[in-house]
Structure formats: structure tokens, C-alpha cells
Design a protein around this motif. Structure first.
Motif, short mmCIF file in Angstrom:
data_model
loop_
_atom_site.label_atom_id
_atom_site.label_comp_id
_atom_site.label_asym_id
_atom_site.label_seq_id
_atom_site.Cartn_x
_atom_site.Cartn_y
_atom_site.Cartn_z
N GLN A 85 0.83 -1.21 0.00
CA GLN A 85 0.00 0.00 0.00
C GLN A 85 0.86 1.26 0.00
O GLN A 85 0.56 2.23 -0.68
N ARG A 86 1.95 1.22 0.78
CA ARG A 86 2.83 2.38 0.84
C ARG A 86 3.48 2.62 -0.53
O ARG A 86 3.64 3.76 -0.96
N ALA A 87 3.88 1.55 -1.21
CA ALA A 87 4.49 1.69 -2.53
C ALA A 87 3.50 2.34 -3.51
O ALA A 87 3.87 3.21 -4.29
N LYS A 88 2.23 1.91 -3.43
CA LYS A 88 1.21 2.52 -4.30
C LYS A 88 1.01 3.99 -3.95
O LYS A 88 0.86 4.84 -4.84
N ALA A 89 1.00 4.29 -2.65
CA ALA A 89 0.80 5.68 -2.22
C ALA A 89 1.94 6.57 -2.70
O ALA A 89 1.72 7.68 -3.18
N VAL A 90 3.18 6.08 -2.56
CA VAL A 90 4.33 6.87 -3.01
C VAL A 90 4.31 7.02 -4.53
O VAL A 90 4.68 8.08 -5.07
N THR A 91 3.86 5.97 -5.23
CA THR A 91 3.74 6.06 -6.68
C THR A 91 2.74 7.13 -7.09
O THR A 91 3.00 7.95 -7.98
N LEU A 92 1.58 7.14 -6.41
CA LEU A 92 0.58 8.17 -6.69
C LEU A 92 1.11 9.56 -6.34
O LEU A 92 0.89 10.53 -7.08
N TRP A 93 1.84 9.67 -5.24
CA TRP A 93 2.45 10.94 -4.84
C TRP A 93 3.41 11.43 -5.93
O TRP A 93 3.39 12.60 -6.31
N THR A 94 4.23 10.50 -6.43
CA THR A 94 5.19 10.85 -7.48
C THR A 94 4.47 11.26 -8.76
O THR A 94 4.87 12.23 -9.42
N THR A 95 3.42 10.52 -9.11
CA THR A 95 2.68 10.84 -10.32
C THR A 95 2.02 12.20 -10.24
O THR A 95 2.07 13.00 -11.19
N VAL A 96 1.40 12.48 -9.08
CA VAL A 96 0.76 13.78 -8.89
C VAL A 96 1.79 14.92 -8.93
O VAL A 96 1.56 15.96 -9.54
N ALA B 73 6.54 6.31 -13.72
CA ALA B 73 6.37 6.16 -12.27
C ALA B 73 5.53 4.93 -11.89
O ALA B 73 6.00 4.08 -11.11
N PRO B 74 4.31 4.78 -12.41
CA PRO B 74 3.53 3.57 -12.04
C PRO B 74 4.13 2.28 -12.59
O PRO B 74 4.03 1.23 -11.95
N VAL B 75 4.75 2.37 -13.78
CA VAL B 75 5.36 1.17 -14.35
C VAL B 75 6.52 0.70 -13.47
O VAL B 75 6.68 -0.49 -13.20
N ALA B 76 7.34 1.67 -13.00
CA ALA B 76 8.47 1.32 -12.14
C ALA B 76 7.99 0.70 -10.83
O ALA B 76 8.59 -0.27 -10.34
N ALA B 77 6.91 1.24 -10.27
CA ALA B 77 6.38 0.69 -9.02
C ALA B 77 5.89 -0.74 -9.21
O ALA B 77 6.10 -1.60 -8.35
N ARG C 228 14.85 -4.16 -7.39
CA ARG C 228 14.73 -2.71 -7.59
C ARG C 228 15.99 -2.10 -8.20
O ARG C 228 15.93 -1.06 -8.84
N ALA C 229 17.13 -2.73 -7.98
CA ALA C 229 18.36 -2.22 -8.58
C ALA C 229 18.29 -2.23 -10.10
O ALA C 229 18.73 -1.28 -10.78
N TYR C 230 17.67 -3.27 -10.67
CA TYR C 230 17.51 -3.34 -12.13
C TYR C 230 16.51 -2.31 -12.62
O TYR C 230 16.66 -1.72 -13.70
N VAL C 231 15.46 -2.09 -11.82
CA VAL C 231 14.45 -1.09 -12.20
C VAL C 231 15.09 0.30 -12.23
O VAL C 231 14.90 1.07 -13.16
N MET C 232 15.88 0.62 -11.19
CA MET C 232 16.56 1.92 -11.13
C MET C 232 17.57 2.06 -12.26
O MET C 232 17.69 3.10 -12.89
N GLY C 233 18.33 0.98 -12.52
CA GLY C 233 19.31 1.01 -13.61
C GLY C 233 18.63 1.24 -14.95
O GLY C 233 19.13 2.00 -15.79
N GLY C 234 17.50 0.59 -15.14
CA GLY C 234 16.75 0.80 -16.38
C GLY C 234 16.26 2.23 -16.50
O GLY C 234 16.28 2.82 -17.58
N GLY C 235 15.82 2.80 -15.36
CA GLY C 235 15.39 4.20 -15.38
C GLY C 235 16.51 5.13 -15.77
O GLY C 235 16.32 6.07 -16.56
#
Length: 257
Positions: free
Chosen positions: A55-66, A238-242, A250-257
Motif C-alpha cells: 500500500q505504501r508503494a502505491k501511495a508513493v507512486t501516486l504521490w510521485t505521479t501527482v 512512475a507507475p510502471v516502475a512501481a 529494484r536495482a535493475y528497475v533503477m538502472g533501467g530508469g
């Protein structure tokens, strides 16, 4: 957060009706300071509202998107009044959102307080702010006029002040920043990656708007519409990364970003 919203709104009015460039600079500085009271407090509230990791990951994702949407749409919304009104109107558009925040937050968001209240470390705050301002001012003057002893001295003094800040944090029982966290790869790595990303994103935004308006001669509104193009990528990422972080390291996700 509520105090920051009140002061942010007041600084917006001050900036909108500034009569001199010095007054505008002071108002913009106040806007920056008040903005720093809003963003960390919203993340702190998310941390206390959502204890489940997903839930926190989704909330932070929404925060980032907004936040990304706000940064992206800000120039567009500002471009419209610039086309029809005076330049100060771009600051007054902050007021409706601040009023909405002040009205709704007391009813919708619970208040959280730590069990042990520590006194605010004013000296550390002054040292941190002084170090950043001196170094940034030195860099900007160096970029503007080329090498000169004064900007070099300014940056040197800023680095010394920053060193004093770091030493103070290491010896405080309750530091403003736990420097030990930066030594952890799971914390220090993301912080460093985010620092690079913010430098690149903000730097690109500054140059892009200057190029579109000063070189190509586009109106503020048309330039703002073009600035939405890279923002679309950020809003999708942002939502795709989450989602990917739930399935892939997550290291691969960040590296891809």
C-alpha cells in the motif's frame, strides 16, 4: 503542513505584487522555503498512514505521479494567464490549491506526532542552508562571469560550512540527518541516483524553456505545451516502475530508469 500552506499562499501574494526585483527575489526565496515544509510533511504522513509495504508503494507512486503532473502542468497553467494578464498572475494561481488544502486536510488527514518531541536544531538548519546557498551562489557566479577569485572563495566557504554541518550531525544524539544511512547501499544508492536524476531533469527543464522562448520565439503557452512531451514519459514511468519493483530487483528497475 498546514502552516507551510498558509505561508506559501502569503508568499505567493507577495511575489504577485512585488514592485522591485529584490522584492520578487525575496518572495521567491520564501516560496522555496515554504515549499520545503509541504513536500516532506506529505511523505511523512504517507509513512504513518500506510504501514503495509504494498500500500505504501502505491501511495508513493501516486504521490510521485501527482507531483510529476503538477510540475508538468504548472507551465501550461501559468502560460494561460501570461497570455492574457500581467506576469504576477502566475503566482496567484497557487492560492486556490492552498485554500483547498487548508479546508480539506483537517477533515481527511489524521495528525501524527512522535512520542518523543525533540527541539528543533536551529543551528544545524542555518549551517545546512548556508552551505547550500554559498556553494550554489558561487557556481552560478562562476558560470556567469568565468573564473574569478570571489566565486571560488564563496564555494570554499560553503564547503567549510557544510563540513561543520556534517561534523555536528555526527556528534548529536538526535541529528537532523542520520549520516549512517548514507553508508547503506539500499539507502545511499537510491539517494545518489535520485540526486543525479533531479539535476538532469531540472537542468533540462531550465534549458528547454529558455530555448523554446528565447531562441525559437514561442509564446509562454506554446512553450509550455512542448514541455509536456518529456513529462508524459515521466508520468508513465512512475507507475510502471512501481509495478516492476514488486516483481524485479529494484536495482535493475533503477538502472533501467
Amino acid at each position: 503542513m498546514l502552516a507551510g500552506a498558509v505561508l506559501f499562499g502569503a508568499a505567493s501574494v507577495l511575489a504577485a505584487y512585488a514592485q522591485t526585483s529584490e522584492m520578487l527575489i525575496v518572495a521567491r526565496a520564501l516560496l522555496g522555503l515554504r515549499g520545503t515544509a509541504l513536500m516532506p510533511s506529505t511523505l511523512a504522513l504517507i509513512r504513518n498512514l500506510f504501514h503495509d509495504a504494498k500500500q505504501r508503494a502505491k501511495a508513493v507512486t501516486l504521490w510521485t505521479t501527482v507531483m510529476t503532473a503538477g510540475i508538468s502542468l504548472g507551465p501550461v497553467v501559468s502560460g494561460l494567464p501570461l497570455e492574457h494578464f500581467w506576469w504576477g498572475s502566475v503566482f496567484l494561481i497557487n492560492l486556490p490549491s492552498m485554500v483547498l488544502l487548508l479546508v480539506l486536510v483537517p477533515f481527511l488527514v489524521p495528525e501524527f506526532r512522535t512520542a518523543q518531541r525533540e527541539r528543533f536544531d536551529l543551528l544545524s538548519s542555518v549551517l545546512s542552508l548556508g552551505a547550500v546557498l554559498l556553494v550554489v551562489h558561487g557556481i552560478k557566479e562562476w558560470a556567469r562571469h568565468g573564473y574569478d577569485p570571489l566565486p571560488a572563495v564563496t564555494m570554499g566557504v560553503g564547503l567549510v560550512v557544510g563540513f561543520v554541518f556534517v561534523r555536528r550531525q555526527k556528534h548529536l544524539a538526535h541529528p537532523m540527518i542520520d549520516l549512517g544511512l548514507l553508508g547503506r547501499r539500499t539507502f545511499g544508492g537510491p539517494v545518489f541516483a535520485n540526486l543525479l536524476a533531479m539535476f538532469a531533469t531540472v537542468g533540462m527543464a531550465v534549458f528547454l524553456t529558455q530555448y523554446l522562448q528565447s531562441v525559437l520565439g514561442l509564446s509562454p503557452f506554446r512553450a509550455a505545451l512542448w514541455s509536456l512531451v518529456p513529462a508524459v514519459g515521466a508520468a508513465v514511468a512512475a507507475p510502471v516502475a512501481a509495478a516492476l519493483a514488486q516483481r524485479v530487483d529494484r536495482a535493475y528497475v533503477m538502472g533501467g530508469g
